[in-house]
Scaffold this motif. Structure first.
Motif, PDB file in Angstrom:
ATOM      1  N   THR A 227       0.847  -1.186   0.000  1.00  0.00           N
ATOM      2  CA  THR A 227       0.000   0.000   0.000  1.00  0.00           C
ATOM      3  C   THR A 227       0.888   1.242   0.000  1.00  0.00           C
TER       4      THR A 227
ATOM      5  N   ASP B 100      -4.599   1.345  -1.790  1.00  0.00           N
ATOM      6  CA  ASP B 100      -4.333   0.085  -1.097  1.00  0.00           C
ATOM      7  C   ASP B 100      -3.887  -0.955  -2.114  1.00  0.00           C
ATOM      8  N   SER B 101      -2.924  -1.769  -1.714  1.00  0.00           N
ATOM      9  CA  SER B 101      -2.478  -2.879  -2.545  1.00  0.00           C
ATOM     10  C   SER B 101      -3.319  -4.119  -2.253  1.00  0.00           C
TER      11      SER B 101
ATOM     12  N   ALA C 155      -4.913  -2.779   4.213  1.00  0.00           N
ATOM     13  CA  ALA C 155      -5.584  -1.580   3.696  1.00  0.00           C
ATOM     14  C   ALA C 155      -5.344  -0.390   4.619  1.00  0.00           C
TER      15      ALA C 155
ATOM     16  N   SER D 257      -3.662  -3.249  -7.370  1.00  0.00           N
ATOM     17  CA  SER D 257      -4.440  -2.499  -6.381  1.00  0.00           C
ATOM     18  C   SER D 257      -5.568  -3.366  -5.824  1.00  0.00           C
TER      19      SER D 257
END
Length: 399
Positions: free
Chosen positions: A167, A172-173, A178, A206
């Protein structure tokens, strides 16, 4: 075309007629991590290499052998700390990677040409050169200034992601905790900047929540430049059928990769050895000739002692055919993540690409379908991004 599920052939060899279909198609891969090879001491893009010898997967001879007309060459920056000094260093790293791509084109004008518009790809390929669009895989180098994207746009960037494995300040990844519940406020600004410039937003890597935000907020279609299907392999990097349908409804495209296509259980010893190798040779450092030789020798030793479990060609096809079934032929393409972790048994490097066309034809897809999958869909999305940018410019500067 038939939507019946055929028996998946493992890496089928093309007939003369199937190879001809592949050669007639404009073939673009949306995620080439090959710029990492360009900075290897002594390595040349115009010489034929091999996966076995140096682990690279793309060069001009293999592009010719595999009928790959080009694609989007990634400016990839491994995610690091979010402090200002680290981000400034990442910015400089990303610009140097962009310069390396431009240097490749300048050094070999007979082999490559830069593309800036969707309409550029076909004439470049027809002239016998390879198409070079630029993309950004991780937006971290933009720091706290989304308008810095304009500088990368001027260098040819036409697809940009938000986050990578971690992230960051924009999103957020999918593979990290998150922080923003999707896109951050800066990520929303970056998305607006993409729409303003005509850069296609890329939500590969993402989170699903960030994808939801982009689908809701973007004024132009979005892309997943190198992703897979959760229904085939339930991995955080892959997306579920509901998101596939939402992506298609928004006009976007998923480009199927060859990384997270099947669950594989590597031995703990192999994982520990690879982690230790990464500590010795960090991916954000350019290695000397001697260091590169040491790295390759160590990697080959790991592969001998703790062999890698590998996915196969049929696993890539399972993801590709599932996406086609759910999203439709107008919303699926190919971004195999070459030189960035991609490649499976039967699809080792770009020389093997005609096998994908062969498998699609044998699955009942037409030559027109194949043309959409190989480039028509991504170029349609890029054309839509260009149209949105022109619309916004016209609104700012009415006649």
């Amino acid at each position: 075309m038939s939507l019946a599920s055929p028996a998946l052939a493992d890496a089928p060899l093309p007939t003369k007629a199937e190879r001809a279909v592949h050669e007639r198609a404009l073939t673009l891969d949306t995620h080439l991590d090959t710029p990492a090879s360009l900075v290897l001491p002594g390595w040349s893009i115009t010489e034929r290499h091999s996966v076995a010898a140096d682990r690279t997967q793309v060069d001009v001879p293999r592009m010719v052998a595999g009928g790959l007309d080009g694609g989007f060459w990634a400016i990839y920056t491994p995610q690091g700390p979010l402090d200002p000094a680290s981000t400034r260093a990442a910015r400089d790293y990303a610009f140097r990677r962009a310069v390396a791509i431009h240097a490749m084109v300048a050094a070999h004008p007979d082999a490559f040409a830069l593309a800036s518009k969707a309409a550029d790809a076909a004439p470049i390929a027809a002239g016998g050169r390879r198409v070079v669009y630029l993309s950004i895989e991780n937006a971290w180098p933009l720091g706290d200034d989304p308008t810095l994207l304009q500088s990368f746009y001027a260098l040819g960037v036409r697809i940009s992601g938000f986050a990578h494995f971690k992230t960051n300040q924009f999103a957020d990844s999918s593979t990290d905790a998150a922080k923003w519940d999707g896109l951050s406020p800066a990520g929303v600004q970056l998305l607006a900047e993409m729409n303003r410039l005509g850069v296609v937003p890329d939500l590969s890597h993402s989170s699903d929540a960030a994808l939801d935000d982009a689908l809701r907020l973007s004024k132009a279609p979005i892309i997943l430049s190198h992703s897979g299907c959760k229904a085939v392999y339930d991995h955080p990097r892959n997306i579920d059928d509901a998101h596939l349908r939402a992506l298609a409804a928004q006009g976007g495209v998923i480009q199927i990769n060859s990384v997270y296509v099947k669950k594989l259980a590597q031995s703990p010893q192999r994982k520990a050895a690879l982690d230790a190798l990464e500590q010795r040779f960090p991916e954000d450092r350019v290695l000397t000739v001697a260091e590169r030789a040491d790295y390759l020798a160590a990697r080959q030793k790991i592969d001998r002692e703790w062999p890698e479990q590998r996915a196969g060609f049929d696993d890539v096809m399972a993801n590709l055919l599932h996406a086609l079934k759910v999203a439709g032929v107008d919303h699926v393409g190919i971004g195999l993540d070459w030189d960035g972790g991609g490649g499976v048994s039967g699809l080792e490097d770009v020389a093997d690409l005609p096998r994908l066309t062969t498998a699609l034809l044998r699955a009942g897809y037409s030559e027109a379908d194949v043309a959409k999958i190989w480039s028509g869909n991504v170029l349609r999305v890029l054309t839509a991004a260009e149209a949105e940018a022109a619309k916004e410019q016209a609104a700012l500067h009415p006649l």
